[in-house]
Scaffold this motif. Structure first.
Motif, PDB file in Angstrom:
ATOM      1  N   LEU A  93      -0.639 -10.004   6.311  1.00 45.57           N
ATOM      2  CA  LEU A  93       0.903 -10.438   6.351  1.00 45.57           C
ATOM      3  C   LEU A  93       1.795  -9.862   5.154  1.00 45.57           C
ATOM      4  CD1 LEU A  93       0.745 -13.640   8.431  1.00 45.57           C
ATOM      5  CD2 LEU A  93       1.539 -11.428   9.087  1.00 45.57           C
ATOM      6  N   GLU A  94       0.730  -9.310   4.283  1.00 45.09           N
ATOM      7  CA  GLU A  94       1.421  -9.075   2.915  1.00 45.09           C
ATOM      8  C   GLU A  94       2.281  -7.877   3.022  1.00 45.09           C
ATOM      9  OE1 GLU A  94      -1.847  -7.875   0.250  1.00 45.09           O
ATOM     10  OE2 GLU A  94      -2.436  -6.313   1.276  1.00 45.09           O
ATOM     11  N   ARG A  95       3.052  -7.519   1.839  1.00 43.26           N
ATOM     12  CA  ARG A  95       3.841  -6.376   1.755  1.00 43.26           C
ATOM     13  C   ARG A  95       4.886  -6.444   2.906  1.00 43.26           C
ATOM     14  NH1 ARG A  95      -0.093  -1.377   0.094  1.00 43.26           N
ATOM     15  NH2 ARG A  95       2.038  -0.567  -0.587  1.00 43.26           N
ATOM     16  N   GLY A  96       5.444  -7.458   3.146  1.00 38.94           N
ATOM     17  CA  GLY A  96       6.743  -7.396   3.910  1.00 38.94           C
ATOM     18  C   GLY A  96       6.457  -7.533   5.286  1.00 38.94           C
ATOM     19  N   VAL A  97       5.374  -7.640   5.788  1.00 41.40           N
ATOM     20  CA  VAL A  97       4.977  -7.443   7.141  1.00 41.40           C
ATOM     21  C   VAL A  97       5.449  -8.908   8.014  1.00 41.40           C
ATOM     22  CG1 VAL A  97       3.120  -7.833   8.963  1.00 41.40           C
ATOM     23  CG2 VAL A  97       2.982  -5.736   7.240  1.00 41.40           C
ATOM     24  N   ALA A  98       5.010 -10.054   7.200  1.00 40.46           N
ATOM     25  CA  ALA A  98       5.723 -11.095   7.596  1.00 40.46           C
ATOM     26  C   ALA A  98       7.030 -11.634   7.944  1.00 40.46           C
ATOM     27  CB  ALA A  98       5.044 -12.519   6.678  1.00 40.46           C
TER      28      ALA A  98
ATOM     29  N   LEU B  34       1.410  -2.073  11.083  1.00 42.48           N
ATOM     30  CA  LEU B  34       2.465  -2.776  11.240  1.00 42.48           C
ATOM     31  C   LEU B  34       3.652  -2.463  10.247  1.00 42.48           C
ATOM     32  CD1 LEU B  34       0.950  -6.298  12.196  1.00 42.48           C
ATOM     33  CD2 LEU B  34       1.866  -4.620  13.806  1.00 42.48           C
ATOM     34  N   ARG B  35       3.222  -2.015   9.048  1.00 43.46           N
ATOM     35  CA  ARG B  35       4.312  -1.665   7.969  1.00 43.46           C
ATOM     36  C   ARG B  35       4.954  -0.469   8.437  1.00 43.46           C
ATOM     37  NH1 ARG B  35       1.949  -0.449   3.073  1.00 43.46           N
ATOM     38  NH2 ARG B  35      -0.003  -1.429   3.448  1.00 43.46           N
ATOM     39  N   GLN B  36       3.877   0.455   9.022  1.00 43.97           N
ATOM     40  CA  GLN B  36       4.297   1.889   8.989  1.00 43.97           C
ATOM     41  C   GLN B  36       5.075   2.298  10.522  1.00 43.97           C
ATOM     42  OE1 GLN B  36       0.803   4.366   8.393  1.00 43.97           O
ATOM     43  NE2 GLN B  36       1.142   3.750   6.151  1.00 43.97           N
ATOM     44  N   ASP B  37       4.637   1.422  11.712  1.00 46.01           N
ATOM     45  CA  ASP B  37       4.966   1.844  12.868  1.00 46.01           C
ATOM     46  C   ASP B  37       5.904   0.865  13.709  1.00 46.01           C
ATOM     47  OD1 ASP B  37       4.739   2.588  15.619  1.00 46.01           O
ATOM     48  OD2 ASP B  37       2.803   3.401  15.543  1.00 46.01           O
ATOM     49  N   ALA B  38       7.166   1.258  14.039  1.00 51.02           N
ATOM     50  CA  ALA B  38       8.163   0.122  14.415  1.00 51.02           C
ATOM     51  C   ALA B  38       7.590  -0.217  16.071  1.00 51.02           C
ATOM     52  CB  ALA B  38       9.379   0.486  14.388  1.00 51.02           C
ATOM     53  N   ALA B  39       6.786   0.901  16.672  1.00 52.99           N
ATOM     54  CA  ALA B  39       6.372   0.650  18.106  1.00 52.99           C
ATOM     55  C   ALA B  39       5.458  -0.358  18.083  1.00 52.99           C
ATOM     56  CB  ALA B  39       6.162   1.803  18.814  1.00 52.99           C
TER      57      ALA B  39
END
Lengths: 183, 508
Positions: A93-98, B34-39
């Motif tokens: 969940l790091e780097r803004g994912v949460a 999850l950081r890179q792919d909005a879908a």
């Protein structure tokens, strides 16, 4: 603060008021927590910790405001404390994912509601063996080892079975919801 | 580890997260995605929401049971069945649920207090679900895994299909074991004894061969007690453990035995020496005038040409089938499924229906390997006596190459390896250059078209293979579909697939 006043005797009127509010919000609090910590056992632990924190701070609750958003702020803090103690979940969940998951879930909530209202219908169509597995895991909260042992499967195959059932439910929901899915 | 979306790895990682069992690698790779792919984020949120609704909406189960009494007519969606299992019907009433919710609410407060007390005085660690407490282990009939080095007692397996590992690492602060293919690889916590020996007993495992690796203080290594095998989730060597299967088709028996030979040849295409292992049947040397049909076998992603002869047990399976007269004596060639021209990038891991992504491997097979085999061994060098098969990535390669060269191969097999993501866009009339457009003409040419998968494979792979099979049927394409019961995307599925496939081959 109510913490020192918590009694295991018959609940006071204040406790009853708190319980009433909490019960009505509990599912939404659980789902709010589950965005970050989806495992049911862990999410329930966090909700239970949240319940205690809410009770301790219940004096500060303004009854003119909705209870659920107030409670969810506590739940978020408890979830973050839980995550901080577990490196693997920090990594996930790091780097803004949460924050992005929380934000995006709020945006998607109307669409999720539209889709997931078909869940009940789709559940009703599950073959008996699949419903028994889902019921054992999600409703009765049976240990996965027991479910595996009962069905003669391995633990890994039982987890896989649950994964397949969720996938099938998702396909059913997608079909029932038609083209207006989650954007 | 990298996770793409959509992919089997994504499915498995999200499922692992839902069950609280993601590995460090899965968590890290999922974070990147999850950081890179909005879908991917939206799909992740939907799946987690579905999971959490199941966990929190008890009325789903109440009404679900009720709906059993009435036929559902809203739409025609049909659920695929899991393996047969019968559960006793459970009567749930609304009164029960309200009562349970009341109790749960009270427990929420009580457990909250208990949690606060436990936080002040923590005495226990949460158990990883797949680790069995010793008190649960009933069977004491432990036997060393057959993959152990000579004299090594650990790892060992009992009749309940539990495995026990023992690692001596007195100075280590953490040791864990990852067992099985990627979808099974949740890290397991190991207990350390006073003499510095770390021991773990698992819950029952699936049958057959499993890769595993040991992680000591964050460094992933092979177990020094076992043989090592190529594969297991990356381009590396892993340890292996055999869980007894109750079957003997792949065991060494007292039957005439063939031989696995190592054949090296220089490839002008790749400008490198390549190696193929070649199984010759038991009578190959004693019958010098005989000519033999040839099966070319490809390995899976992250593996190499050693895999079929080692964990695939090709010689044992073929020796037994030939001795039982269930398969015709044949030569089996196991070459490397990776070929690059100098400067060419890695072979893509995604299967491609038109075969173009395997162009270099295609060239090596058709212009170097097959001519070399036909010149070196006594082969029946024509299409009727030549077959091509593979597992996973190799299965996709086998169809991609074989269907481009139907004039060279009369039989093809794909074990856990065809169909594309979620069944892809496979259209028999146009796929593979339209070779199946005329079903009758195709059926006249193709002796055997074989597709298989393990019943416990990841959903992505299993449904992909099933859809491929289900698409071939109405198109009138003759084929054989085999589903291996109780096995995943692992080697016992592919051993069984070989057992099912080879008896079909080279029938005059």
């Amino acid at each position: 603060m109510h913490g020192s006043e918590l009694s295991l005797d018959a609940p006071s009127a204040e406790q009853q008021r708190f319980l009433s509010l909490f019960l009505r919000s509990e599912k939404e609090i659980f789902r709010y927590v589950a965005v970050l910590v989806p495992n049911s056992t862990d999410a329930e632990d966090i909700v239970q910790q949240t319940a205690l924190a809410l009770w301790q701070k219940f004096d500060a609750y303004d009854p003119s405001l909705p209870f659920t958003p107030w409670a969810c702020r506590f739940a978020l803090n408890k979830a973050r404390q839980w995550i901080e103690r577990r490196q693997r979940w920090q990594v996930l969940l790091e780097r803004g994912v949460a924050e992005e998951l929380e934000r995006r879930r709020e945006e998607l909530r109307p669409e999720l509601e539209l889709k997931l209202r078909h869940l009940e219908t789709c559940m009703g169509k599950l073959p008996e063996d699949q419903r028994a597995l889902v019921e054992g895991y999600y409703y009765r909260r049976s240990a996965i080892e027991k479910l595996a042992s009962d069905s003669g499967r391995t633990v890994a195959a039982t987890y896989k079975g649950l994964q397949r059932i969720r996938h099938a439910l998702q396909l059913c929901i997608d079909k029932a919801a038609g083209p207006q899915g989650v954007a | 580890m990298r996770i793409n979306f959509p992919s089997r790895e994504f499915d498995d990682a999200v499922a692992a997260v839902c069950h609280g069992l993601p590995s460090d690698e899965q968590a890290r790779a999922l974070n990147v995605l999850l950081r890179q792919d909005a879908a991917a984020r939206d799909e992740y949120i939907l799946r987690v929401e579905l999971h959490s609704r199941l966990a929190s909406q008890s009325e789903l189960f109440v009404s679900g049971m009720a709906s059993n009494l009435e036929p559902v007519t809203e739409n025609s969606f049909a659920f695929p069945s899991l393996e047969p299992r019968r559960a006793e019907p459970r009567v749930i009433t609304t009164q029960n649920v309200i009562w349970a919710m009341g109790i749960a609410a009270c427990l929420a407060l009580l457990i909250g207090v208990a949690w606060q007390l436990q936080r002040l005085n923590p005495t226990s660690n949460a158990a990883t679900p797949a680790v069995a407490p010793m008190s649960d282990v009933a069977a004491t009939d432990w036997k060393p895994s057959v993959t152990n080095l000579a004299g090594e007692e650990y790892p060992r397996v009992n009749s309940e299909r539990r495995a026990q590992f023992r690692i001596k690492a007195p100075d280590a602060e953490s040791v864990s074991v990852n067992i099985g293919s990627a979808n099974m690889g949740s890290p397991l916590t190991v207990t350390k004894s006073d003499d510095g020996v770390w021991t773990i007993t698992t819950s029952p495992l699936g049958i057959g061969f499993h890769f595993y690796r040991v992680t000591i203080d964050g460094t992933s290594v092979a177990d020094p007690s076992t043989q090592i095998f190529r594969g297991g989730g990356g381009d590396w060597h892993s340890s292996g453990i055999e869980v007894p299967t109750g079957e003997d088709f792949h065991e060494r028996k007292n039957v005439p035995r063939g031989e696995v030979r190592e054949q090296r040849y220089f490839s002008r295409i790749t400008e490198s020496w390549r190696r193929a292992f070649v199984y010759t049947p038991p009578d190959y040397d004693s019958n010098p005038s005989a000519k033999y049909p040839v099966l070319y076998l490809l390995h899976g992603g992250g593996e190499d040409e050693t895999c079929w002869p080692a964990q695939g047990r090709v010689s044992q399976i073929l020796d037994n089938l030939i001795a039982e007269q269930n398969a015709r004596p044949m030569i089996v060639v196991m070459d490397r499924g990776v070929a690059r021209r100098p400067g060419e990038p890695d072979t893509p891991s995604r299967p491609a229906a038109d075969g173009s992504r395997y162009a270099t491997l295609d060239d090596v097979f058709m212009t170097e390997l097959i001519p070399m085999i036909d010149q070196t061994f006594r082969t029946s060098a024509d299409r009727e006596h030549r077959a091509l098969a593979g597992l996973s990535l190799g299965g996709a390669q086998a169809f991609a190459i074989g269907l481009r060269h139907i004039d060279q191969f009369a039989s093809l097999g794909s074990f856990s390896g065809i169909g594309g993501p979620s069944g892809g866009s496979f259209v028999p009339r146009t796929a593979y250059g339209g070779i199946m457009a005329d079903a009758d003409a195709f059926n006249r040419q193709m002796r055997v078209l074989f597709v298989s998968a393990g019943a416990d494979e990841p959903e992505w792979m299993l449904s992909s293979v099933q859809k491929f099979h289900q698409t071939l049927q109405p198109a009138g394409i003759n084929h054989v579909f085999y589903e291996s019961p109780g096995t995943g995307h692992e080697w016992h599925t592919w051993r069984r697939s070989l057992r099912e496939f080879t008896p079909l081959l080279f029938k005059d």
